[in-house]
Scaffold this active site. Structure first.
Site, PDB file in Angstrom:
ATOM      1  N   TYR A 199      19.285  12.325   7.399  1.00 39.13           N
ATOM      2  CA  TYR A 199      17.834  12.438   7.203  1.00 39.13           C
ATOM      3  C   TYR A 199      17.437  13.867   6.780  1.00 39.13           C
ATOM      4  CZ  TYR A 199      12.925  12.985   8.248  1.00 39.13           C
ATOM      5  OH  TYR A 199      11.599  13.319   8.144  1.00 39.13           O
ATOM      6  N   TYR A 251       0.699  10.075   4.711  1.00 37.75           N
ATOM      7  CA  TYR A 251       0.561  10.171   6.168  1.00 37.75           C
ATOM      8  C   TYR A 251      -0.773   9.576   6.623  1.00 37.75           C
ATOM      9  CZ  TYR A 251       3.822  13.899   4.828  1.00 37.75           C
ATOM     10  OH  TYR A 251       4.806  14.630   4.244  1.00 37.75           O
TER      11      TYR A 251
HETATM   12  N1  LIG Z   1       6.353  15.205   6.295  1.00 33.71           N
HETATM   13  C1  LIG Z   1       7.494  15.712   5.902  1.00 33.71           C
HETATM   14  O1  LIG Z   1       7.714  16.080   4.759  1.00 33.71           O
HETATM   15  C2  LIG Z   1       8.469  15.836   7.012  1.00 33.71           C
HETATM   16  C3  LIG Z   1       9.873  16.119   6.573  1.00 33.71           C
HETATM   17  C4  LIG Z   1      10.570  17.068   7.489  1.00 33.71           C
HETATM   18  N2  LIG Z   1      11.927  17.240   7.058  1.00 33.71           N
HETATM   19  C5  LIG Z   1      10.496  16.586   8.913  1.00 33.71           C
HETATM   20  O2  LIG Z   1      11.227  15.744   9.300  1.00 33.71           O
HETATM   21  O3  LIG Z   1       9.706  17.043   9.692  1.00 33.71           O
END
Ligand SMILES: NC(=O)CC[C@H](N)C(=O)O
Length: 325
Positions: A199, A251
């Site tokens: 991830y 989001y």
């Molecule tokens: N909103 C994002 O771009 C989050 C990605 C980031 N790598 C995290 O896991 O927090």
């Protein structure tokens, strides 16, 4: 196989250049993400856009050579890949397609809604589940598959930015908690540290705005790569990816984004935004057959979206009447 784009030089490209300068000052209203230390060092004033159509026509503006990491934009890509690796029913059994209205790294619903199935693949919980189910016997193999899938879309070699990966790996307490929770409720297909490595590495893949635009273009074209003339992923998966981008991609600002901009889009805390403009959605624009849009503006708001980037995208969409609605 490199893909060549033809830069359009007319009043449309001049307009884009002017619009970038018009919206650049709004970066002041945001800040570079600081919870990932390497991202805090970026220049908040940067702003760039690239728009690419199916015949390789391209309009660019601003800091277009700047490299940045995909961060959450990678979630769309791994979702598509997981659907190809495992089939849609398997994926949908382990991750839902409902928006949450919570922050992208929220843990609350994993406990409050039994059996703890993550709500969608565009938030961290769902994305970690998705990364855990990708084909490959090690994190290295899974990351190599993600890179090669992306390389087919953008037409050039890509790599993980090790500094950004390390910086997040060492500070990823929240994501580790999410992964342990998912493991406990049976929504992780591999060990916690392996899922996290995949991830966080996918998040740290480095691109420029034109690479983002290419990703958007292939998604807009339902998985068909118009320049390479091949179907890279099934239409049904592309449609689902676009629906998830509309409902969950920005989001907990996805509702407002859909209401006031009206394009499938996905953002990342690096300040990246990818938008997919299908061919019926931009008849009055210089891209009547649709396009992909890539934007970069590292100063983000409290929700995690690029402040100047969203404003620039809204302006482009308004001016050229780009909307799926
Ligand atoms: N909103 C994002 O771009 C989050 C990605 C980031 N790598 C995290 O896991 O927090």
């Amino acid at each position: 196989m490199p893909i060549h784009h033809n830069q359009v030089k007319n009043h449309d490209s001049q307009s884009i250049g002017q619009w970038v300068e018009q919206f650049r000052p709004f970066a002041k209203e945001g800040k570079c993400a600081s919870y990932i230390p390497a991202l805090a060092q970026k220049d908040p004033q940067q702003l760039a856009i690239s728009i690419i159509g199916p015949n390789s026509e391209q309009i660019v503006g601003g800091d277009v050579t700047e490299l940045f990491t995909l961060q959450s934009v990678s979630k769309v890509v791994t979702f598509i890949l997981a659907c190809m690796d495992r089939g849609l029913p398997y994926v949908l059994e382990r991750v839902d397609v409902e928006p949450t209205g919570d922050t992208f790294n929220s843990i609350i619903r994993l406990e409050s809604h039994q059996p703890g199935k993550p709500f969608n693949p565009m938030i961290n919980a769902g994305a970690i589940t998705v990364s855990s189910m990708l084909d490959g016997s090690s994190p290295q193999e899974k990351v190599a598959k993600i890179l090669s899938f992306l390389e087919q879309m953008v037409g050039k070699q890509l790599k993980v930015n090790e500094e950004v990966f390390q910086s997040e790996w060492q500070t990823a307490n929240r994501n580790r908690s999410l992964a342990y929770y998912l493991m406990d409720s049976g929504f992780l297909d591999c060990p916690v540290e392996e899922a996290l490595e995949v991830y966080l590495k996918q998040c740290a893949i480095e691109v420029n705005v034109s690479d983002l635009a290419m990703i958007g273009l292939v998604i807009a074209n339902d998985g068909y790569h118009p320049q390479r003339k091949i179907q890279l992923f099934p239409k049904q998966v592309a449609k689902l990816a676009k629906a998830l981008m509309v409902t969950c991609g920005m989001y907990n600002a996805s509702g407002k984004f859909a209401a006031f901009i009206g394009l499938p889009a996905k953002s990342g805390v690096s300040g990246a935004i990818v938008a997919a403009v299908p061919n019926h959605a931009s008849l009055e624009s210089p891209f009547p057959a649709g396009c992909g849009i890539g934007i970069y503006g590292p100063a983000i708001d409290d929700i995690g979206n690029s402040v100047a980037g969203v404003k620039l995208l809204k302006h482009v969409a308004d001016e050229w009447n780009m909307t799926i609605f």
